[in-house]
Design a protein around this motif. Structure first.
Motif, PDB file in Angstrom:
ATOM      1  N   LYS A  68     -52.986 -18.685   7.687  1.00  0.00           N
ATOM      2  CA  LYS A  68     -51.764 -19.433   8.033  1.00  0.00           C
ATOM      3  C   LYS A  68     -51.493 -19.315   9.533  1.00  0.00           C
ATOM      4  CE  LYS A  68     -46.968 -20.214   6.666  1.00  0.00           C
ATOM      5  NZ  LYS A  68     -46.487 -20.317   8.066  1.00  0.00           N
ATOM      6  N   SER A  69     -51.885 -20.332  10.269  1.00  0.00           N
ATOM      7  CA  SER A  69     -51.783 -20.319  11.734  1.00  0.00           C
ATOM      8  C   SER A  69     -51.053 -21.533  12.282  1.00  0.00           C
ATOM      9  CB  SER A  69     -53.187 -20.258  12.350  1.00  0.00           C
ATOM     10  OG  SER A  69     -53.868 -19.097  11.980  1.00  0.00           O
ATOM     11  N   ASP A  70     -50.185 -22.126  11.467  1.00  0.00           N
ATOM     12  CA  ASP A  70     -49.564 -23.370  11.905  1.00  0.00           C
ATOM     13  C   ASP A  70     -48.594 -23.193  13.061  1.00  0.00           C
ATOM     14  OD1 ASP A  70     -48.073 -21.973   9.978  1.00  0.00           O
ATOM     15  OD2 ASP A  70     -46.894 -23.741   9.474  1.00  0.00           O
ATOM     16  N   GLU A  71     -48.204 -21.945  13.391  1.00  0.00           N
ATOM     17  CA  GLU A  71     -47.356 -21.750  14.562  1.00  0.00           C
ATOM     18  C   GLU A  71     -48.084 -22.094  15.858  1.00  0.00           C
ATOM     19  OE1 GLU A  71     -48.774 -17.471  13.535  1.00  0.00           O
ATOM     20  OE2 GLU A  71     -48.583 -19.433  12.573  1.00  0.00           O
ATOM     21  N   HIS A  72     -49.410 -22.226  15.774  1.00  0.00           N
ATOM     22  CA  HIS A  72     -50.222 -22.569  16.951  1.00  0.00           C
ATOM     23  C   HIS A  72     -50.744 -24.002  16.888  1.00  0.00           C
ATOM     24  CE1 HIS A  72     -49.992 -18.359  17.957  1.00  0.00           C
ATOM     25  NE2 HIS A  72     -50.492 -18.025  16.773  1.00  0.00           N
ATOM     26  N   HIS A  73     -50.072 -24.837  16.105  1.00  0.00           N
ATOM     27  CA  HIS A  73     -50.561 -26.193  15.852  1.00  0.00           C
ATOM     28  C   HIS A  73     -50.663 -27.035  17.105  1.00  0.00           C
ATOM     29  CE1 HIS A  73     -46.797 -28.603  16.361  1.00  0.00           C
ATOM     30  NE2 HIS A  73     -46.309 -27.370  16.373  1.00  0.00           N
ATOM     31  N   ALA A  74     -49.879 -26.736  18.118  1.00  0.00           N
ATOM     32  CA  ALA A  74     -49.813 -27.598  19.305  1.00  0.00           C
ATOM     33  C   ALA A  74     -51.002 -27.419  20.238  1.00  0.00           C
ATOM     34  CB  ALA A  74     -48.512 -27.326  20.065  1.00  0.00           C
ATOM     35  N   PHE A  75     -51.847 -26.422  19.978  1.00  0.00           N
ATOM     36  CA  PHE A  75     -52.948 -26.127  20.884  1.00  0.00           C
ATOM     37  C   PHE A  75     -54.292 -26.343  20.194  1.00  0.00           C
ATOM     38  CE2 PHE A  75     -49.325 -23.786  22.455  1.00  0.00           C
ATOM     39  CZ  PHE A  75     -49.388 -23.987  23.830  1.00  0.00           C
ATOM     40  N   THR A  89     -55.267 -19.339  -2.750  1.00  0.00           N
ATOM     41  CA  THR A  89     -56.560 -18.727  -2.445  1.00  0.00           C
ATOM     42  C   THR A  89     -56.515 -17.226  -2.692  1.00  0.00           C
ATOM     43  OG1 THR A  89     -57.068 -20.424  -0.781  1.00  0.00           O
ATOM     44  CG2 THR A  89     -58.283 -18.350  -0.634  1.00  0.00           C
ATOM     45  N   LEU A  90     -55.476 -16.561  -2.185  1.00  0.00           N
ATOM     46  CA  LEU A  90     -55.348 -15.121  -2.406  1.00  0.00           C
ATOM     47  C   LEU A  90     -55.178 -14.816  -3.895  1.00  0.00           C
ATOM     48  CD1 LEU A  90     -53.001 -14.156   0.579  1.00  0.00           C
ATOM     49  CD2 LEU A  90     -55.504 -14.020   0.458  1.00  0.00           C
ATOM     50  N   GLY A 112     -50.589 -11.724  12.538  1.00  0.00           N
ATOM     51  CA  GLY A 112     -49.207 -11.527  12.132  1.00  0.00           C
ATOM     52  C   GLY A 112     -48.638 -12.664  11.311  1.00  0.00           C
ATOM     53  N   GLY A 113     -49.130 -13.876  11.509  1.00  0.00           N
ATOM     54  CA  GLY A 113     -48.628 -15.025  10.767  1.00  0.00           C
ATOM     55  C   GLY A 113     -48.916 -14.964   9.277  1.00  0.00           C
ATOM     56  N   ASN A 114     -49.802 -14.054   8.870  1.00  0.00           N
ATOM     57  CA  ASN A 114     -50.113 -13.900   7.446  1.00  0.00           C
ATOM     58  C   ASN A 114     -49.190 -12.922   6.734  1.00  0.00           C
ATOM     59  OD1 ASN A 114     -52.400 -15.556   7.701  1.00  0.00           O
ATOM     60  ND2 ASN A 114     -53.718 -13.828   8.214  1.00  0.00           N
ATOM     61  N   SER A 115     -48.401 -12.180   7.488  1.00  0.00           N
ATOM     62  CA  SER A 115     -47.739 -11.006   6.931  1.00  0.00           C
ATOM     63  C   SER A 115     -46.783 -11.322   5.782  1.00  0.00           C
ATOM     64  CB  SER A 115     -46.990 -10.258   8.036  1.00  0.00           C
ATOM     65  OG  SER A 115     -47.883  -9.834   9.040  1.00  0.00           O
ATOM     66  N   ALA A 116     -45.869 -12.242   6.000  1.00  0.00           N
ATOM     67  CA  ALA A 116     -44.869 -12.520   4.970  1.00  0.00           C
ATOM     68  C   ALA A 116     -45.520 -13.039   3.693  1.00  0.00           C
ATOM     69  CB  ALA A 116     -43.835 -13.515   5.496  1.00  0.00           C
ATOM     70  N   LEU A 117     -46.447 -13.975   3.848  1.00  0.00           N
ATOM     71  CA  LEU A 117     -47.106 -14.542   2.674  1.00  0.00           C
ATOM     72  C   LEU A 117     -47.993 -13.507   2.000  1.00  0.00           C
ATOM     73  CD1 LEU A 117     -47.376 -17.190   1.091  1.00  0.00           C
ATOM     74  CD2 LEU A 117     -49.425 -17.680   2.435  1.00  0.00           C
ATOM     75  N   GLY A 118     -48.640 -12.659   2.788  1.00  0.00           N
ATOM     76  CA  GLY A 118     -49.486 -11.630   2.213  1.00  0.00           C
ATOM     77  C   GLY A 118     -48.710 -10.660   1.351  1.00  0.00           C
ATOM     78  N   GLN A 119     -47.491 -10.353   1.768  1.00  0.00           N
ATOM     79  CA  GLN A 119     -46.662  -9.448   0.977  1.00  0.00           C
ATOM     80  C   GLN A 119     -46.218 -10.119  -0.325  1.00  0.00           C
ATOM     81  OE1 GLN A 119     -43.765  -8.529   3.943  1.00  0.00           O
ATOM     82  NE2 GLN A 119     -45.076  -7.050   4.977  1.00  0.00           N
ATOM     83  N   VAL A 120     -45.919 -11.410  -0.260  1.00  0.00           N
ATOM     84  CA  VAL A 120     -45.568 -12.143  -1.481  1.00  0.00           C
ATOM     85  C   VAL A 120     -46.768 -12.185  -2.423  1.00  0.00           C
ATOM     86  CG1 VAL A 120     -44.914 -14.391  -2.400  1.00  0.00           C
ATOM     87  CG2 VAL A 120     -43.802 -13.542  -0.340  1.00  0.00           C
TER      88      VAL A 120
END
Length: 250
Positions: A68-75, A89-90, A112-120
């Motif tokens: 999950k890396s969509d916070e970097h979508h602009a680059f 997938t997980l 770090g962008g995986n953290s919240a979803l990984g915990q869920v």
């Protein structure tokens, strides 16, 4: 050591309390000085070294590169899965491990962008398949309460800064372009006492919020020596995490 080197009967013969170790990387821009594989390289290398050094039953799963890396979508260079695709997938990986007789799964997260979803996902896998699940970082991200990697970053070096650049100078110096490294520290965040990285109130952000280069931090003083120190520390801690995950109970 490597799950993929085993035969089916060898997998079936693994002790039930074997810890399956899954590195979570990312393919995303890290500014002009680091490769898009940075999170994948660091998570994979640390997880492999820790599994190799562990003396409890554990196996290394193939790293998950796209996350999950969509916070970097602009680059350019950022490739990401939607949150629901990554979640499924997980979940599917956990289901498959449980079907193979394994009961413990440790995520080694390099992004770090995986953290919240990984915990869920960790809780979901526990509930659905009875897996003992654990979520570890190479180091706790600054935006989740971890300490900054350099005094000049004021605890704001969350992406492509001193720490990550030092790690890559240690692991893959051939991929680092220090001649393009520039300081990009969002010092305006220092005026807020409650809202910010590692503060009581988090905020939604995108990498373009912090400047034109895509990274957040100060990579200019990074060194391979500091990277080795960070890496050795992360591997040592992961070895201890694997040991605890192997014997953990409630």
């Amino acid at each position: 050591m490597r799950f993929t080197d085993l035969t089916g009967p060898q997998v079936a013969a693994l002790p039930a309390d074997t810890v399956a170790v899954l590195p979570l990387g990312a393919i995303e821009q890290h500014g002009p000085h680091l490769p898009v594989s940075t999170d994948l390289v660091t998570a994979s290398a640390a997880a492999e070294a820790a599994v190799s050094a562990s003396d409890v039953p554990c196996v290394l799963l193939p790293a998950l590169a796209y996350t999950k890396s969509d916070e970097h979508h602009a680059f350019p260079g950022s490739l990401w899965l939607s949150w629901d695709t990554l979640m499924r997938t997980l979940e599917d990986i956990g289901r498959s491990l449980a079907a193979s007789g394994l009961s413990r799964l440790l995520f080694v997260n390099g992004h770090g962008g995986n953290s919240a979803l990984g915990q869920v996902a960790s809780r979901q896998l526990r509930r659905e398949f009875g897996l003992r699940t654990f979520f570890a970082h190479l180091s706790v991200p600054v935006d989740q309460g971890g300490s900054g990697s350099a005094e000049t970053e004021y605890g704001l070096g969350i992406h492509g800064g001193h720490g990550e650049t030092s790690l890559m100078l240690h692991l893959r110096p051939d991929l680092v372009h220090m001649d393009l490294a520039v300081r990009r520290v969002p010092e305006g965040l220092r005026e807020f006492s409650l809202i910010g990285f590692g503060k009581p109130v988090s905020f939604g952000w995108l990498s373009e919020d912090f400047g034109p280069d895509g990274h957040v931090g100060d990579p200019t003083g990074a060194t391979p020596e500091h990277g080795k120190e960070m890496f050795d520390g992360a591997v040592g801690q992961l070895v201890r995490v694997i040991d605890e995950a192997h014997r953990f109970h409630t």
